[in-house]
Design a protein around this motif. Structure first.
Motif, mmCIF file in Angstrom:
data_model
loop_
_atom_site.group_PDB
_atom_site.id
_atom_site.type_symbol
_atom_site.label_atom_id
_atom_site.label_comp_id
_atom_site.label_asym_id
_atom_site.label_seq_id
_atom_site.Cartn_x
_atom_site.Cartn_y
_atom_site.Cartn_z
ATOM 1 N N PHE A 14 -10.828 -33.055 34.580
ATOM 2 C CA PHE A 14 -10.787 -34.471 34.211
ATOM 3 C C PHE A 14 -10.398 -34.505 32.744
ATOM 4 O O PHE A 14 -11.216 -34.163 31.887
ATOM 5 C CB PHE A 14 -12.142 -35.139 34.408
ATOM 6 C CG PHE A 14 -12.546 -35.277 35.845
ATOM 7 C CD1 PHE A 14 -11.849 -36.121 36.699
ATOM 8 C CD2 PHE A 14 -13.615 -34.555 36.354
ATOM 9 C CE1 PHE A 14 -12.219 -36.255 38.016
ATOM 10 C CE2 PHE A 14 -13.988 -34.683 37.680
ATOM 11 C CZ PHE A 14 -13.292 -35.531 38.513
ATOM 12 N N LEU A 17 -11.514 -31.665 30.336
ATOM 13 C CA LEU A 17 -12.720 -31.022 30.865
ATOM 14 C C LEU A 17 -12.417 -30.358 32.205
ATOM 15 O O LEU A 17 -12.108 -31.034 33.179
ATOM 16 C CB LEU A 17 -13.826 -32.072 31.039
ATOM 17 C CG LEU A 17 -15.144 -31.594 31.648
ATOM 18 C CD1 LEU A 17 -15.886 -30.697 30.670
ATOM 19 C CD2 LEU A 17 -16.001 -32.784 32.031
ATOM 20 N N PRO A 38 -27.012 -26.524 38.548
ATOM 21 C CA PRO A 38 -27.462 -27.538 37.601
ATOM 22 C C PRO A 38 -26.551 -28.760 37.610
ATOM 23 O O PRO A 38 -25.409 -28.697 38.075
ATOM 24 C CB PRO A 38 -27.421 -26.826 36.246
ATOM 25 C CG PRO A 38 -26.579 -25.630 36.439
ATOM 26 C CD PRO A 38 -26.643 -25.259 37.879
ATOM 27 N N SER A 39 -27.059 -29.847 37.094
ATOM 28 C CA SER A 39 -26.300 -31.083 37.014
ATOM 29 C C SER A 39 -25.044 -30.868 36.170
ATOM 30 O O SER A 39 -25.099 -30.213 35.136
ATOM 31 C CB SER A 39 -27.191 -32.155 36.401
ATOM 32 O OG SER A 39 -26.475 -33.333 36.237
ATOM 33 N N GLY A 42 -20.310 -29.270 38.876
ATOM 34 C CA GLY A 42 -19.116 -29.505 39.684
ATOM 35 C C GLY A 42 -19.359 -29.583 41.183
ATOM 36 O O GLY A 42 -18.416 -29.607 41.971
ATOM 37 N N LYS A 43 -20.624 -29.678 41.582
ATOM 38 C CA LYS A 43 -20.942 -29.696 43.013
ATOM 39 C C LYS A 43 -20.357 -30.924 43.710
ATOM 40 O O LYS A 43 -19.710 -30.817 44.746
ATOM 41 C CB LYS A 43 -22.468 -29.670 43.224
ATOM 42 C CG LYS A 43 -23.172 -28.553 42.492
ATOM 43 C CD LYS A 43 -24.676 -28.574 42.718
ATOM 44 C CE LYS A 43 -25.374 -29.822 42.216
ATOM 45 N NZ LYS A 43 -25.406 -29.951 40.751
ATOM 46 N N THR A 45 -17.944 -32.857 42.676
ATOM 47 C CA THR A 45 -16.483 -32.817 42.619
ATOM 48 C C THR A 45 -15.933 -31.928 43.740
ATOM 49 O O THR A 45 -14.945 -32.275 44.382
ATOM 50 C CB THR A 45 -16.031 -32.308 41.243
ATOM 51 O OG1 THR A 45 -16.661 -33.100 40.233
ATOM 52 C CG2 THR A 45 -14.525 -32.414 41.095
HETATM 53 N N1 LIG Z 1 -14.105 -39.229 37.663
HETATM 54 C C1 LIG Z 1 -14.499 -38.458 36.623
HETATM 55 N N2 LIG Z 1 -13.922 -38.605 35.412
HETATM 56 C C2 LIG Z 1 -14.298 -37.821 34.383
HETATM 57 N N3 LIG Z 1 -15.248 -36.871 34.439
HETATM 58 C C3 LIG Z 1 -15.857 -36.680 35.621
HETATM 59 C C4 LIG Z 1 -15.525 -37.462 36.771
HETATM 60 N N4 LIG Z 1 -16.295 -37.056 37.792
HETATM 61 C C5 LIG Z 1 -17.083 -36.069 37.307
HETATM 62 N N5 LIG Z 1 -16.820 -35.832 36.008
HETATM 63 C C6 LIG Z 1 -17.450 -34.810 35.162
HETATM 64 O O1 LIG Z 1 -17.308 -33.572 35.821
HETATM 65 C C7 LIG Z 1 -18.452 -32.783 35.634
HETATM 66 C C8 LIG Z 1 -18.974 -32.317 36.983
HETATM 67 O O2 LIG Z 1 -19.434 -33.436 37.683
HETATM 68 P P1 LIG Z 1 -20.077 -33.346 39.133
HETATM 69 O O3 LIG Z 1 -19.106 -32.685 40.051
HETATM 70 O O4 LIG Z 1 -20.512 -34.705 39.477
HETATM 71 O O5 LIG Z 1 -21.320 -32.393 38.878
HETATM 72 P P2 LIG Z 1 -22.627 -32.221 39.752
HETATM 73 O O6 LIG Z 1 -22.454 -32.950 41.029
HETATM 74 O O7 LIG Z 1 -22.770 -30.749 39.934
HETATM 75 O O8 LIG Z 1 -23.750 -32.751 38.923
HETATM 76 C C9 LIG Z 1 -19.451 -33.607 34.858
HETATM 77 O O9 LIG Z 1 -19.397 -33.202 33.517
HETATM 78 C C10 LIG Z 1 -18.934 -35.006 35.016
HETATM 79 O O10 LIG Z 1 -19.229 -35.760 33.870
#
Ligand SMILES: Nc1ncnc2c1ncn2[C@@H]1O[C@H](COP(=O)(O)OP(=O)(O)O)[C@@H](O)[C@H]1O
Ligand SMILES: [Mg+2]
Lengths: 253, 296
Positions: A14, A17, A38-39, A42-43, A45
């Motif tokens: 993203f 990142l 952990p939070s 990327g789970k 995603t």
């Molecule tokens: N649509 C998005 N735009 C920007 N950053 C994102 C988006 N979705 C997730 N992220 C970022 O990607 C990273 C992984 O997110 P996520 O997959 O939700 O992690 P998890 O489910 O393991 O907690 C986090 O840092 C989150 O902020």
């Protein structure tokens, strides 16, 4: 055993990142994979990419033998149109952390909507199937209720029934019990356990270690966009080899 | 040492048998002397106003009664209703299209919609109406056909039909700019998880909008839309500058002839009030329909 889900060197960023940094994972037909981590690791995603709610930057994902988001013709891959992607998604059930039930539709209408509009099932047949599903998740008497009239646990069970109504080959759960009060977690996990015992292929992101130990065939530990460790629950949960897995487990146990 | 103080422990708390029985006591409500004073003053003023309305001969209620339901006025009311209806229907139809253009991922569609909304919100309605009215003199004929190619059919723009369509066109184009923003606001107010869930279920795109997004967006669209309809309904009086026989224009014509300004303005006022009331009642039922499943 054939691979129901085949994920190969998937990357996703993203902006600057990088959220998925080369994921390789295979889930066999009938297997239950539990993803821990952990939070922010990327789970979500990863789950969303399997359903093509998120488009990956590189790498491949195939579900039940067909590439997600592409159609192969000879030596070319054609990107799918939205309509075809929607068609693909009907083979995959997705259960969200926040249920995402449609609040203006009754419980029954929530479940009937997709079979009727996406699979073009006759309405009568879809209603009958929906009633059977509601009975299966123990909510036969709630067909006419609106989602907001139900408890969180009941809403999530409806959401599971809604996902099942498409008779998917694969079920994805993104922290299905994280938004629930502690005393409601059990009733939702029981429904998922039931599905697992009936041989449904599923990938479950959760922090419920007890659940992972009981139903997972495979436990996958993710950290910082990578799969750090994977194996049978006994290996990963009781004898983790990586420091980060140990650190995480000591926090959630 | 502690910052919080323990509740005082009295005999009552220590011994249940000695607890006082409050139910035997008489409750004295709080008095509001100033509220009563305000009520009295307001009531006197209202009574005075009502008395004046009825007894002051300047209102000429007999003239009012003579004209309130005459053919001319009823016809004018009907034209006002038509202007409102077509202005609203076309305005919101175009507004919905513009809203989804602004919400689309195409930068071109986005900026076209943005420019349209910017332009039509900037131009005063009366200026726009006069512009369209005079345009019918600029373009005497309208051609329908292939763009830049041959025309299939055409018609004259002159005459009353021309003025009426110019008015509807002006009202609708004006309304569309506001409707677009109201619809867009409503769509944005729907939780993103709803579209995501619909997409995950494979529900076709148009169906997602019609069945999942719009019914939920309606809850925030409706109060604003009702405001717009009511203000458009009264805004039709501006069309009188185009010599179209709507309510306000006809009233002006009549009092121009007989000089009874006040009672005739009251004729228009009462009709506007009646029709606004009808719209408000309709709004109540439509909103109730779209609040299904809501707890609030
Ligand atoms: N649509 C998005 N735009 C920007 N950053 C994102 C988006 N979705 C997730 N992220 C970022 O990607 C990273 C992984 O997110 P996520 O997959 O939700 O992690 P998890 O489910 O393991 O907690 C986090 O840092 C989150 O902020
Ligand atoms: Mg997550």
């Amino acid at each position: 055993m054939t691979a129901m889900v085949d994920i190969r060197s998937v990357h996703k960023s993203f902006g600057s990142l990088e959220v998925l940094r080369g994921i390789d994972l295979e889930v066999r037909s009938g297997e239950v994979a539990v993803v821990l981590g952990p939070s922010g690791s990327g789970k979500s995603t990863l789950l969303r990419a399997i359903n093509h709610l998120e488009k990956v930057d590189s790498g491949w994902i195939s579900v039940a033998g067909s590439l997600v988001g592409y159609r192969r013709q000879g030596d070319r891959l054609y990107e799918l149109r939205e309509r075809e992607i929607l068609k693909q998604r009907t083979r995959i059930g997705f259960v969200f952390q926040n249920f995402n039930l449609f609040p203006h539709l009754t419980v029954l209408e929530n479940i009937v909507e997709a079979p009727v509009s996406a699979l073009r099932r006759p309405r009568k047949e879809a209603v009958r199937a929906a009633e059977a599903l509601l009975a299966r998740v123990g909510l036969a008497d709630k067909a006419a209720a609106y989602p907001r009239q139900l408890s969180g646990g009941q809403q999530q069970r409806v959401a599971i029934a809604r996902a099942l109504a498409l008779e998917p080959e694969l079920l994805l759960f993104d922290e299905p019990t994280s938004a629930l009060d502690p005393e409601l977690v059990g009733e939702v996990l029981d429904v998922i356990k039931d599905l697992a015992h009936q041989g449904t292929t599923m990938i479950v992101v959760t922090h419920e270690i007890g659940f992972a130990r009981e139903v997972a065939d495979t436990v996958v530990f993710m950290d910082d966009g990578r799969i750090v460790e994977r194996g049978a629950p006994a290996e990963v949960l009781d004898a983790p080899r990586h420091e980060r897995t140990k650190a995480f487990l000591s926090k959630v146990l | 040492m502690s910052l919080t103080s323990d509740p005082p422990v009295g005999k009552a708390a220590a011994n249940g048998a000695e607890r006082e029985d409050y139910s035997a006591l008489k409750v004295v409500p709080v008095r509001h002397p100033w509220r009563w004073a305000a009520v009295v003053v307001t009531a006197v003023l209202v009574a005075q106003f009502a008395h004046g309305l009825i007894t002051n001969p300047g209102w000429e209620w007999d003239v009012f009664a003579d004209f309130f339901t005459t053919r001319t006025i009823l016809k004018a009311v009907w034209i006002t209703i038509q202007l409102t209806f077509y202005g609203t229907a076309l305005g919101f139809a175009l507004g919905i299209v513009l809203a989804f253009m602004r919400l689309s991922r195409s930068p071109f569609l986005k900026s076209v919609a943005f420019t349209y909304i910017w332009a039509f919100r900037s131009i005063p309605l009366i200026v726009q109406l006069l512009f369209w009215f005079n345009l019918t003199y600029l373009y005497k004929r309208l051609d329908f056909g292939i763009p830049f190619g041959p025309g299939f059919f055409s018609f004259d723009t002159a005459g009353l039909v021309g003025a009426m369509s110019a008015a509807v066109l002006g009202l609708a184009l004006h309304q569309a700019a506001y409707a677009a923003e109201i619809v867009r606001g409503g769509v944005l107010a729907v939780d993103g998880g709803q579209l995501e869930a619909a997409a995950a279920l494979g529900i076709p795109r148009l169906r997602q909008l019609r069945r999942i997004v719009l019914p939920q967006a309606m809850r925030s669209i409706l109060p604003n839309a009702a405001n717009e309809v009511i203000s458009l309904f009264k805004g039709t009086s501006i069309v009188s500058v185009m010599a179209i026989g709507e309510l306000f224009y006809q009233v002006q014509v009549i009092y121009g002839r007989n000089g009874r300004v006040v009672p005739l303005l009251m004729v228009a006022t009462v009709w506007y009030i009646i029709l606004t009331t009808v719209l408000s009642i309709a709004q109540y039922y439509v909103e109730r329909h779209f609040s299904r499943g809501a707890t609030r």
